[in-house]
Design an enzyme around this catalytic site. Structure first.
Site, PDB file in Angstrom:
ATOM      1  N   HIS A 198       0.830  -1.206   0.000  1.00  0.00           N
ATOM      2  CA  HIS A 198       0.000   0.000   0.000  1.00  0.00           C
ATOM      3  C   HIS A 198       0.870   1.265   0.000  1.00  0.00           C
ATOM      4  CE1 HIS A 198      -3.067  -2.665   2.279  1.00  0.00           C
ATOM      5  NE2 HIS A 198      -3.614  -2.421   1.117  1.00  0.00           N
ATOM      6  N   LYS A 248     -15.391  -7.400   2.972  1.00  0.00           N
ATOM      7  CA  LYS A 248     -14.474  -8.434   3.450  1.00  0.00           C
ATOM      8  C   LYS A 248     -14.834  -8.881   4.864  1.00  0.00           C
ATOM      9  CE  LYS A 248     -10.779  -6.790   0.558  1.00  0.00           C
ATOM     10  NZ  LYS A 248      -9.537  -6.044   0.526  1.00  0.00           N
ATOM     11  N   ARG A 257      -1.830  -6.487  -8.314  1.00  0.00           N
ATOM     12  CA  ARG A 257      -0.852  -7.531  -8.019  1.00  0.00           C
ATOM     13  C   ARG A 257      -0.942  -8.582  -9.118  1.00  0.00           C
ATOM     14  NH1 ARG A 257      -3.083  -7.675  -1.994  1.00  0.00           N
ATOM     15  NH2 ARG A 257      -4.873  -7.052  -3.253  1.00  0.00           N
ATOM     16  N   SER A 272      -2.896  -7.627   3.178  1.00  0.00           N
ATOM     17  CA  SER A 272      -3.162  -7.447   4.606  1.00  0.00           C
ATOM     18  C   SER A 272      -3.524  -8.794   5.243  1.00  0.00           C
ATOM     19  CB  SER A 272      -4.312  -6.466   4.810  1.00  0.00           C
ATOM     20  OG  SER A 272      -3.999  -5.224   4.252  1.00  0.00           O
TER      21      SER A 272
HETATM   22  P1  ADP Z   1      -5.980  -5.960   0.462  1.00  0.00           P
HETATM   23  O1  ADP Z   1      -6.397  -6.249  -0.950  1.00  0.00           O
HETATM   24  O2  ADP Z   1      -4.558  -6.336   0.782  1.00  0.00           O
HETATM   25  O3  ADP Z   1      -6.950  -6.395   1.523  1.00  0.00           O
HETATM   26  P2  ADP Z   1      -6.977  -3.293   0.387  1.00  0.00           P
HETATM   27  O4  ADP Z   1      -8.369  -3.688   0.146  1.00  0.00           O
HETATM   28  O5  ADP Z   1      -6.735  -2.379   1.529  1.00  0.00           O
HETATM   29  O6  ADP Z   1      -5.930  -4.425   0.593  1.00  0.00           O
HETATM   30  O7  ADP Z   1      -6.364  -2.703  -0.943  1.00  0.00           O
HETATM   31  C1  ADP Z   1      -6.375  -1.360  -1.295  1.00  0.00           C
HETATM   32  C2  ADP Z   1      -5.639  -1.172  -2.587  1.00  0.00           C
HETATM   33  O8  ADP Z   1      -4.267  -1.489  -2.402  1.00  0.00           O
HETATM   34  C3  ADP Z   1      -6.109  -2.067  -3.742  1.00  0.00           C
HETATM   35  O9  ADP Z   1      -6.037  -1.303  -4.921  1.00  0.00           O
HETATM   36  C4  ADP Z   1      -5.100  -3.170  -3.788  1.00  0.00           C
HETATM   37  O10 ADP Z   1      -4.969  -3.714  -5.062  1.00  0.00           O
HETATM   38  C5  ADP Z   1      -3.852  -2.401  -3.394  1.00  0.00           C
HETATM   39  N1  ADP Z   1      -2.858  -3.278  -2.835  1.00  0.00           N
HETATM   40  C6  ADP Z   1      -3.002  -4.109  -1.793  1.00  0.00           C
HETATM   41  N2  ADP Z   1      -1.861  -4.792  -1.562  1.00  0.00           N
HETATM   42  C7  ADP Z   1      -0.972  -4.384  -2.510  1.00  0.00           C
HETATM   43  C8  ADP Z   1       0.376  -4.728  -2.835  1.00  0.00           C
HETATM   44  N3  ADP Z   1       1.023  -5.671  -2.161  1.00  0.00           N
HETATM   45  N4  ADP Z   1       0.971  -4.089  -3.867  1.00  0.00           N
HETATM   46  C9  ADP Z   1       0.298  -3.181  -4.576  1.00  0.00           C
HETATM   47  N5  ADP Z   1      -0.980  -2.800  -4.343  1.00  0.00           N
HETATM   48  C10 ADP Z   1      -1.608  -3.401  -3.322  1.00  0.00           C
END
Ligand code: ADP
Length: 160
Positions: free
Chosen positions: A17, A41, A90, A128
């Site tokens: 993030h 989620k 990703r 996460s």
């Molecule tokens: P997660 O998918 O890990 O539960 P979030 O819902 O908080 O996380 O994701 C928010 C944004 O951050 C999304 O656009 C997701 O694709 C991006 N994101 C999450 N993890 C990564 C990562 N490791 N590298 C790049 N972008 C990421």
């Protein structure tokens, strides 16, 4: 001024993030990290306030601000004058869902663009949920989250 939104659940924020937020901040005049509280989620580990505080600890760019919202993302985009929603991509597994979201948002509010930034190779499999899983078994999360919040995550996990 070009404003972009980086939305997500950030439960908790990871190095993946942080990378996307900082790169977005180099492209746009202002970036709003939007901690969504209506995620479909599973129940979150951290409260919205805690998740915002963790983001605040990790991001130090002057043109990034943190906010929370529990409605439709496009309504927030409209109200804040944002021109873009920035998402990290990703593996291919992200693609279907993100493409569907981008098309839906475009049809609801054509003035906002979804911009995809590809994840760095080292963050490709970082999420996460993975951080929580490793932490719950006492594993080292040091290469997945910023050092300044590592202890906060261990503490929270222990109190569960
Ligand atoms: P997660 O998918 O890990 O539960 P979030 O819902 O908080 O996380 O994701 C928010 C944004 O951050 C999304 O656009 C997701 O694709 C991006 N994101 C999450 N993890 C990564 C990562 N490791 N590298 C790049 N972008 C990421």
């Amino acid at each position: 001024m070009k404003i972009a939104i980086c939305p997500g659940s950030f439960d908790p924020i990871t190095l993946g993030h942080v990378d996307i937020i900082e790169r977005a901040a180099d492209i746009f005049d202002q970036v709003i990290v939007l901690v969504m509280s209506n995620s479909a989620k599973e129940k979150s580990l951290f409260t919205v306030e805690e998740r915002m505080a963790l983001v605040e600890k990790c991001i130090h760019k002057p043109n990034v601000k943190i906010d929370t919202y529990n409605g439709l993302l496009v309504n927030y985009a409209k109200d804040s004058g944002a021109v873009a929603i920035v998402k990290g991509l990703r593996a291919v597994s992200d693609f279907d869902y993100e493409f569907q979201m981008a098309l839906t948002n475009k049809s609801l509010y054509p003035d906002v663009e979804t911009v995809f930034l590809s994840a760095r190779a080292q963050n490709m499999f970082l999420s996460s949920s993975m951080v929580k899983e490793v932490c719950s078994h006492g594993g080292d999360i040091g290469s997945f989250v910023p050092t300044c919040i590592k202890q906060d995550i261990y503490n929270k996990m222990q109190r569960r």
